[in-house]
Design a protein around this motif. Structure first.
Motif, mmCIF file in Angstrom:
data_model
loop_
_atom_site.group_PDB
_atom_site.id
_atom_site.type_symbol
_atom_site.label_atom_id
_atom_site.label_comp_id
_atom_site.label_asym_id
_atom_site.label_seq_id
_atom_site.Cartn_x
_atom_site.Cartn_y
_atom_site.Cartn_z
ATOM 1 N N ARG A 169 11.903 106.426 45.391
ATOM 2 C CA ARG A 169 11.352 106.197 46.739
ATOM 3 C C ARG A 169 11.488 107.485 47.523
ATOM 4 O O ARG A 169 12.505 108.183 47.412
ATOM 5 C CB ARG A 169 12.107 105.066 47.447
ATOM 6 C CG ARG A 169 11.701 104.820 48.888
ATOM 7 C CD ARG A 169 12.415 103.590 49.452
ATOM 8 N NE ARG A 169 12.132 103.422 50.870
ATOM 9 C CZ ARG A 169 12.987 103.697 51.856
ATOM 10 N NH1 ARG A 169 14.191 104.161 51.562
ATOM 11 N NH2 ARG A 169 12.642 103.518 53.118
ATOM 12 N N ALA A 170 10.452 107.834 48.289
ATOM 13 C CA ALA A 170 10.474 109.080 49.055
ATOM 14 C C ALA A 170 10.486 108.775 50.544
ATOM 15 O O ALA A 170 9.702 107.953 51.023
ATOM 16 C CB ALA A 170 9.260 109.941 48.706
ATOM 17 N N VAL A 171 11.401 109.423 51.264
ATOM 18 C CA VAL A 171 11.468 109.336 52.723
ATOM 19 C C VAL A 171 11.246 110.735 53.262
ATOM 20 O O VAL A 171 12.025 111.653 52.970
ATOM 21 C CB VAL A 171 12.813 108.772 53.198
ATOM 22 C CG1 VAL A 171 12.864 108.751 54.723
ATOM 23 C CG2 VAL A 171 13.034 107.366 52.648
ATOM 24 N N VAL A 172 10.169 110.930 54.034
ATOM 25 C CA VAL A 172 9.740 112.274 54.440
ATOM 26 C C VAL A 172 9.495 112.293 55.943
ATOM 27 O O VAL A 172 8.848 111.384 56.492
ATOM 28 C CB VAL A 172 8.438 112.686 53.712
ATOM 29 C CG1 VAL A 172 8.140 114.157 53.963
ATOM 30 C CG2 VAL A 172 8.522 112.386 52.230
ATOM 31 N N THR A 180 7.808 106.587 52.605
ATOM 32 C CA THR A 180 8.044 106.294 54.025
ATOM 33 C C THR A 180 7.981 107.601 54.799
ATOM 34 O O THR A 180 8.786 108.513 54.566
ATOM 35 C CB THR A 180 9.415 105.631 54.241
ATOM 36 O OG1 THR A 180 9.463 104.395 53.522
ATOM 37 C CG2 THR A 180 9.654 105.356 55.719
ATOM 38 N N ILE A 181 6.993 107.710 55.684
ATOM 39 C CA ILE A 181 6.870 108.887 56.550
ATOM 40 C C ILE A 181 7.394 108.488 57.927
ATOM 41 O O ILE A 181 6.934 107.499 58.505
ATOM 42 C CB ILE A 181 5.411 109.363 56.648
ATOM 43 C CG1 ILE A 181 4.880 109.698 55.239
ATOM 44 C CG2 ILE A 181 5.296 110.573 57.561
ATOM 45 C CD1 ILE A 181 3.426 110.104 55.225
ATOM 46 N N LEU A 215 16.486 105.304 63.737
ATOM 47 C CA LEU A 215 15.659 104.986 62.568
ATOM 48 C C LEU A 215 16.564 104.819 61.354
ATOM 49 O O LEU A 215 17.143 105.781 60.856
ATOM 50 C CB LEU A 215 14.633 106.102 62.328
ATOM 51 C CG LEU A 215 13.421 106.118 63.259
ATOM 52 C CD1 LEU A 215 12.596 107.389 63.053
ATOM 53 C CD2 LEU A 215 12.541 104.889 63.036
ATOM 54 N N GLU A 216 16.678 103.567 60.897
ATOM 55 C CA GLU A 216 17.508 103.264 59.735
ATOM 56 C C GLU A 216 16.609 103.270 58.500
ATOM 57 O O GLU A 216 15.910 102.298 58.216
ATOM 58 C CB GLU A 216 18.201 101.914 59.919
ATOM 59 C CG GLU A 216 19.132 101.890 61.126
ATOM 60 C CD GLU A 216 19.751 100.534 61.361
ATOM 61 O OE1 GLU A 216 19.264 99.545 60.775
ATOM 62 O OE2 GLU A 216 20.717 100.457 62.137
ATOM 63 N N LEU A 217 16.632 104.377 57.753
ATOM 64 C CA LEU A 217 15.666 104.621 56.679
ATOM 65 C C LEU A 217 16.244 104.416 55.289
ATOM 66 O O LEU A 217 15.609 104.790 54.292
ATOM 67 C CB LEU A 217 15.117 106.048 56.829
ATOM 68 C CG LEU A 217 14.365 106.284 58.157
ATOM 69 C CD1 LEU A 217 14.239 107.766 58.451
ATOM 70 C CD2 LEU A 217 13.003 105.631 58.128
ATOM 71 N N PRO A 244 17.621 110.402 55.848
ATOM 72 C CA PRO A 244 18.649 111.321 56.350
ATOM 73 C C PRO A 244 19.895 110.562 56.780
ATOM 74 O O PRO A 244 19.815 109.442 57.281
ATOM 75 C CB PRO A 244 17.965 112.018 57.538
ATOM 76 C CG PRO A 244 16.854 111.100 57.936
ATOM 77 C CD PRO A 244 16.409 110.396 56.694
ATOM 78 N N GLN A 245 21.050 111.182 56.561
ATOM 79 C CA GLN A 245 22.340 110.603 56.946
ATOM 80 C C GLN A 245 23.093 111.590 57.827
ATOM 81 O O GLN A 245 23.234 112.748 57.439
ATOM 82 C CB GLN A 245 23.165 110.262 55.704
ATOM 83 C CG GLN A 245 22.524 109.269 54.764
ATOM 84 C CD GLN A 245 22.260 107.923 55.398
ATOM 85 O OE1 GLN A 245 23.030 107.491 56.281
ATOM 86 N NE2 GLN A 245 21.177 107.265 54.985
#
Length: 643
Positions: free
Chosen positions: A35-38, A105-106, A194-196, A201-202
């Motif tokens: 999964r990609a979070v960008v 997820t962008i 934003l809880e991704l 990011p953490q």
């Protein structure tokens, strides 16, 4: 059930699902990461690899596509990702072509987060209800957004959003408050987070509003309505009270010959004779008065002085009598004298100890009263008293003749009431007091339950917040809010950290992740006031209505495995493709052996089905699933062998 931060609860386990055309177990490729979070405008790179021989693999995407190649490791790469709806997938030609989609997820942090008071400017007024509003501008994706409300460093509430939009949106959430004087100068703020998930990011990115400082106007309020003072050379009458705007003071007494506007009167500047002095503090919101009672000191012997003198006189007479009795031996006379002296010394010590205690007893010492009900409490002095009375905003009373005095109210409706029994005694301690432990309570006007920012039905595997709102309950520190699923308690929320005595509105939130077993589940919440042993038994409770949860989920077969059927010639065939889904699934059968379309039939029954592969697909709005049936005909010889 597992408890989550700030009282939220997971009600079911969550399986991490990847939305695939064929699962990775069926399609021999692996994505890394899965999964990609960008960040919007950021770069991304995801590897697709395979360990099986193939005829070509590649990436299909509107940006960063990779043409089909014979390599076993290919990378989808974009240096400036700005397409919100991008859906890349990796495909491979193995035994057949299959593909695996990459969830992307962008996200975009808000341009601004602001806090304001709805339809109000200037100072607030104590006891009135106000609505605070938090505006979050241009944030994505909103379903990952949590807006948190803070008062100082204390988290008050938080709101999540179910909207499935991927592009930036503006969102607004509100908070109802009813400030009291302790809130003057309090600072409120809201925070958009934003809880991704683990791939994001953490710590999670967040934007915070400015601070909203509460300026509160409230009328004067004395802690006690009366105060009794024994006159001496340094009498001070202090009427100072906290209020906003600052109050003006006026004094009234038959002993005052001129108008006085100070909050404090001192004997060094004003002649203060025994009597009553009434001070009234006034501002634009109201006024409050306090009565000071000055009593003169007397020089007459006190009760305990007379008693002790009488004890010593009797002791002296008995000793002299013993000395004059010449018929008794000297040793006997000394023993009797010693016994009498010890006895009177004991009486003397008892008198001294009794004079040092306050000797006031309130009955009952703690009382719990329903708002608007009558109340009666007695205060008893166990030694002689000059004045015995109750200091109270309402029903203040005193006596100079009795050893007991009643505090009685026909209908108690004052939330700030703190009655105090006081006594002015002849001996030390000359003045003391006992405070009544009074709890005035009110059951909630209503208790309601709802889905936050969503209406039923819900989807399996997604997070939802249930909210329970309790209107006008007091005192909130005794409130316990219980959550039920059916008849099972799943969570309870107490508010012991809060302290207002007046009615307030509070809420509690429950996080659920429903699965198909939760379809039709009923949730409710119950507000219970635990007022202790002196309160009503059982504790007063108010329940919400029942909230029924309708869960939608994609089709799933009871037996998803491929079925191989060996059938004798001319025997009837039954192919059962029944799947469970909500909404109920639609069925489509495909096979080169089907002469006509078998639309929306879960079960095929026919004697004419020839050997071959039959594929059944069950689908609804949430997804689809396929199952294969392989029919093999036995020869007559094989059939005879089985008999």
């Amino acid at each position: 059930m597992f408890q989550r931060f700030f009282g939220f609860v997971y009600l079911s386990a969550v399986s991490q699902l990847v939305n695939l055309t064929g699962t990775q177990a069926e399609c021999p490729v692996q994505l890394n990461p899965q999964r990609a979070v960008v960040r919007y405008g950021g770069s991304v790179a995801v590897n697709c690899s395979s360990s099986v021989p193939h005829k070509g693999m590649g990436w299909e995407a509107s940006e960063g596509a990779v043409p089909m190649t014979g390599d076993s490791l290919i990378t989808w790469r974009v240096s400036n990702l700005i397409e919100w709806d991008i859906e890349p997938f990796c495909y491979i030609n193995h035994e057949k072509q299959c593909q695996v989609e990459l969830p992307v997820t962008i996200y975009k942090t808000p341009d601004s987060v602001s806090i304001s008071i709805v339809n109000h400017r200037g100072p607030m007024i104590e006891g009135k209800q106000y609505e605070l509003q938090c505006d979050v501008h241009d944030v994505a994706p909103v379903q990952n957004l949590t807006v948190k409300w803070y008062k100082g460093q204390t988290l008050l509430n938080q709101t999540t959003f179910i909207d499935a939009s991927k592009t930036p949106v503006n969102e607004t959430t509100t908070l109802l408050i009813r400030p009291d004087r302790a809130d003057d100068g309090a600072q409120y703020r809201c925070e958009a987070e934003l809880e991704l998930g683990a791939e994001g990011p953490q710590p999670p990115p967040k934007e915070t509003s400015g601070r909203l400082n509460v300026e509160l106007n409230y009328k004067p309020k004395h802690l006690n309505s009366t105060e009794t003072i024994i006159k001496n050379d340094e009498v001070t009458l202090n009427c100072t009270v906290k209020a906003n705007p600052a109050p003006m003071y006026t004094w009234h007494s038959e002993h005052l010959k001129e108008e006085i506007s100070f909050s404090v009167l001192q004997a060094s500047t004003v002649l203060l004779s025994p009597g009553n002095y009434t001070c009234t503090a006034t501002n634009s919101l109201g006024s409050d008065s306090k009565v000071f009672i000055i009593k003169s000191t007397g020089s007459r012997p006190t009760f305990w002085t007379v008693l002790i003198f009488f004890q010593l006189l009797v002791a002296l007479i008995i000793v002299l009598y013993d000395l004059c009795d010449f018929s008794l031996p000297i040793s006997t006379i000394f023993i009797k004298m010693k016994t009498n002296l010890l006895w009177f010394l004991g009486l003397y010590i008892i008198g001294i100890v009794s004079g040092d205690s306050c000797s006031l007893e309130i009955s009952p010492s703690r009382i719990v009263v329903k708002f608007g009900d009558p109340v009666s409490v007695s205060c008893v002095a166990s030694r002689p008293v000059r004045v015995l009375g109750w200091e109270s905003v309402i029903a203040a009373s005193h006596t100079q003749n009795d050893l007991s005095v009643q505090w009685r109210v026909d209908s108690l409706t004052d939330w700030i009431e703190e009655p105090i029994c006081y006594g002015v005694f002849f001996t030390a301690p000359r003045q003391c007091e006992e405070k009544l432990n009074l709890v005035l309570y009110k059951k909630p006007d209503s208790v309601s339950i709802s889905l936050v920012n969503h209406s039923s039905p819900v989807e399996e595997g997604r997070e939802y917040h249930l909210q329970c709102e309790v209107q006008n309950v007091a005192p909130v520190q005794y409130l316990v809010l219980r959550w039920y699923r059916g008849k099972t308690e799943v969570y309870n929320h107490s508010f012991s950290e809060l302290s207002p005595a007046t009615p307030v509105q509070v809420s509690s939130t429950l996080l659920i992740v429903p699965n198909r077993a939760d379809n039709g589940a009923q949730y409710r919440c119950e507000a219970e006031l635990q007022l202790g042993a002196e309160g009503p038994q059982p504790p007063p409770t108010v329940q919400s209505d029942v909230l029924s949860i309708a869960v939608q989920y994609p089709p799933d077969f009871r037996s998803p495995e491929e079925e191989i059927l060996d059938i004798s010639e001319d025997s009837e065939m039954v192919l059962d493709c029944t799947a469970e889904g909500n909404p109920p699934p639609v069925y489509i059968w495909t096979s080169s052996n089907l002469q006509e379309q078998a639309d929306n039939q879960a079960v095929l029954r026919a004697a004419s089905l020839g050997p071959g592969v039959y594929t059944c697909t069950a689908s609804n709005i949430l997804g689809k699933k396929s199952k294969q049936f392989v029919i093999k005909h036995k020869s007559k010889g094989e059939s005879n062998k089985t008999h």
